[in-house]
Design a protein around this motif. Sequence first.
Motif, mmCIF file in Angstrom:
data_model
loop_
_atom_site.group_PDB
_atom_site.id
_atom_site.type_symbol
_atom_site.label_atom_id
_atom_site.label_comp_id
_atom_site.label_asym_id
_atom_site.label_seq_id
_atom_site.Cartn_x
_atom_site.Cartn_y
_atom_site.Cartn_z
ATOM 1 N N ASP B 214 19.045 31.266 11.134
ATOM 2 C CA ASP B 214 18.283 30.001 11.779
ATOM 3 C C ASP B 214 17.301 29.637 10.810
ATOM 4 O O ASP B 214 16.052 30.288 10.714
ATOM 5 N N ARG B 296 24.668 22.139 15.657
ATOM 6 C CA ARG B 296 23.426 22.919 14.995
ATOM 7 C C ARG B 296 23.191 23.340 13.596
ATOM 8 O O ARG B 296 23.410 24.312 13.249
ATOM 9 N N ILE B 299 21.863 26.158 11.871
ATOM 10 C CA ILE B 299 22.322 27.522 12.057
ATOM 11 C C ILE B 299 23.486 27.663 11.038
ATOM 12 O O ILE B 299 24.147 26.843 10.956
#
Lengths: 144, 1003
Positions: B214, B296, B299
């Motif tokens: 992350d 995302r 990520i």
Amino acid sequence: MTEVTLAGRRVLVAEDEYMLADDLRQALEDAGAVVLGPVPLLREVLALIGEHAQIDAAVLDVNLCGEMVWPAADLLSERGVPLLLTTGYERSSIPGRHAHVTRCEKPAAPMEIARAVARELQARAATQLRTPPPASPSDRQPIA
Amino acid sequence: MSGPAQQASSVDDVLITAELDRRPSRAPDFQAESEALRDLAEVMANRPGQVLQRLVETALRLTGAGSAGLSLLEGDGPSAVFRWIATAGALAGRVGGTMPGDASACGLVVARDEVLLLEDGGRLFPALRDVVPPIRENLLVPFRVGGRPIGTLWVVMHRPSARFGREDSRILQNLARFASAAHQLVQTLAGTQRSEELRRIALEGGRMAAWRWDMRSGRIRGDAVFQVLWDLPPSNDGWPVSVFASRATLDAPHVTPPLFARAIEPGEDFDGELHVGGATPSGRWIRWRGRAEQERPWIINGVSFDITEQRLTEDRLTLLLQLSDALRPLADPAAIQGEAARILARHLRSDQAFYADIDGEARLVTVERDHAAGEAQSLEGPHPFGRLGPLLEALRQDPPVVTGGSAALPSAPPADGPWQALLARSLACVPIIKQGRLVAAMGVADRPARQWRPEELALIQDVAERAREALEHARTGEAVRRKNAVLEGINRIFREALGTRSEEELSEICLEVAEDITASEFSFMGEVDFAANRLDDLSVSARGWQRFAMADPRFAKGKAPIGFTIHGIYGRVLTDGRGLIANDPANHPDRIGLPEGHPPLHAFMGVPLIQDGRVIGMIGLANRRGGYRPDDLEVAQALAPAILQALCNKRAENALRESEQRFKQFGDASSDVIWIRNARTLRLEYLSQAFEAVYGQPRSALQAGTVRDWVRPMLAEDRGRVLANLRQVRQGRQVTLEYRIRRRSDGQARWVRSTQFPLLDEDGQVQRIGGISEDITEQKATADRLQVLVAELQHRTRNLLAVVRSLADKTLRRSADLPDFQARFQDRLAALARVNGLLSRLEDGGRIAFDELLRVELTALGMLDGQSDRVVTEGPQGVGLRSSTVQILALALHELGTNALKYGALSGAGGQLEVRWRLERQDDAPQLEVRWEERGVAMPEPGAAPRGGGYGRELIERALPYQLNARTAYELGPDGVRCTIMLPVSGTLLLPSGCGRKEGVHD
């Protein structure tokens, strides 16, 4: 020694040294010879030979004021004149044709020379009388 | 099938490996080799499974063999076999087949771990006998993995006439090295592939790690495998990126991409490799593969796996390829060492690397060129063993020497200089041991903190081996080049010798050649003066003079220095008569130090000049960069005899020229004609200057030099005799002969006396005929003249004796007695002696002057003493008299004077004598007129006998006219004698001339 006699013989003398010439003249004249000369020059010798038809003998100095006497010796030999050479030279300087000629080596006494002339004339006379015998070697020896 | 003719009983019957070095070898084709390696690298990158097949095909092509193959050992013990992994050429069909593990050529190679060449190997190994086509020659090299032979790469010649060479062996070894790396890569890849395929199994088995990064929170979470892979403490919410960044090996930034500091696009693939430290000393290579999520993108989901093995193998291959490319074009050993060190240092990211040759005999470690950057000290140069301290002993123990960190060498013995500095760092050094002897070492050093990983040591080992091979190859090439250089140098020396005049000039050239070949900075050469036991006649090279700045007047530039005591290091060369190398002259046992102004001496090499087993001098060479090697000594020793020979030749040539010159000077100075003819051709070889004067023609008239030319000037009647004599000389006899020539310049006939003699060669054969001829014309004339003179002397002497006799007779006749005779005769003899004394003192052609004659005579008689008033003499001086006239004239004057003393002018008081003379000319002939006049004398009666005998008067009146052609008068005057003499005084000057020519004197 017996007295030398050359009575009336006409002997020609060639010698360039006055004193020797005069002594020789004296000696020859003492022996009764008639001396033709003496003269000191070849030219004069040749003239004398020409002038005199009769020459019985000749005494020649080999060197006359620097000239050799051979022309005169030749002439006289041709005429059969007995010769006597007076010389200060060695035998080697005598030309072959005159090698047999009797020589008187200087300084020979004038009387010796006169005697030699007499002997020469006697020998000649002997040859003319008989068959010429060969001259004994001693005859050829130089006098003095 | 054409089987082998006979069985072989032992290995030695079939092994002919040594043949490789004896056979002519073709030149390496680096171009083709390089292309082949690139091709292999490419195959390996794209189709790794085919790389071994491509390898054997390459071996087939590059060696021109009939077949090629790669065999690997399978199994253990008696059941082990060699399997043919790849084959090409005539035996290609047999791929996959096997050979016995022990009774085969491969077994032999693996057992011995060396290159072998077999001839008709079937004679020994039955398995080879039935192979078709038959195997004539079989060249095999070991195939090593991890330094251990596990198989062979081989090539085969089937045709009887085909042969392998040294170059084939080199190529095969190179390929085997590549194959070893390729094989490992293939193995690794196979492993990787397998693990990819079995990802899940692997995941379960813990080999592949899954992770989730992350980027917003800056944390990474991973599974258990991930935790083990990174050696992380357990955590539920992952670990911060900084942890990973800190674990990545700092010393590998160039291979570690900035994975943790970049933006990742949505959906972008993420891929990279990292090196991390860890439990194992070498750490690990970890591959990251992942992809950013579409929705995302901060990520990233991915997997990681350990790629350490693959990475290391690739790394090693890259390095070896790089090294191959870099070293291939290099021929200079120093450049090879330098390049290998540089590449190794760069690859290992270190600032220092070196390759060192170790010479156990010379006890020297030599680094010709190294790599040293930053704080590292260069190790270049030769080093005595002692300087290395404990390192040398450690290297002898065989395993690599590692220092730094906890590893350390014993502190004794202490190392010295740059080695001390080296050992203070972190060092990795591998020995190269051949036949049990330590021959070289290669090392890398870095800051003390660095620790060396095993694969780095393996890399150093690889590079060291490769560098050594390249060095050996280069040195073989260098040996050939050096030999060529020596030959070229010798060639140059002899070529230059033709053009140079002086020994000094040639010496300088010789030194320059020696300097060039041995890469020396300067040099000198000297000769031993045995009488003084000193080193003399030093020649210093041009480069040497440039470096000398000595105050010693013996070192005036360009002037050969002399008079060096035989001592020091150079003296050792002379006394031992052997070449020596002193690479550390300052510490040499024979050192004596350097004179002021001598250039610094880092390295010295001396070789003796030996003639007929005697050391007659030496050559000294100085300051080869990196010191002198045994090879340099060999070169210098090969060059020395040629240099000596060239110098001796030059010396002999100069001596000959001088002797010829002297002979020519002698010949030209001689007034004799000197000539030399060839005895065979009879041609003239030498004719001296005097020929021109004697023969009256230039020497060029005899250009052809034939005998015909020579006899041409001779009078025809003499030629036959001359030629007959020449034949005699030709047969070895010496002759002297006289002949006449017609002198060309004036046509005069000249007498020549010639002495001719044979000149023999070493065998006693008549090689030449020499002749010395002189013009003896004058000599002959002189001899003739002398003969005349001797005869003349005889004549004169005898005449003089006759005159003396006559004088004695006359004196005796006119003397009164013996005492009177004695007095008169002695007087006259004395007068005669006086005048002859005067005459004998005359030089040739000289004259006695009349005044002198008169003075001598009057003085002898004492008439001039104190009577100047009574005796007057007057007349010109120097009137010369002919010598033939002098004697009789002197006698006449003597008589006149004697008479004057005894009876005339000076006999009593009052008398006077005047003698006057003058020179007159008559008919152009000069005449001397002398007047002798006495006065005041009482004269005797006329007619009296003359006083004194009248001899004087006789001489004047009769002798002078008879003998001198004089005209005279003698008169007795009233008061004294008066006498006049006219005498010729000129005419020819010759001795036998100058007599008078008056008519004969008669009575």
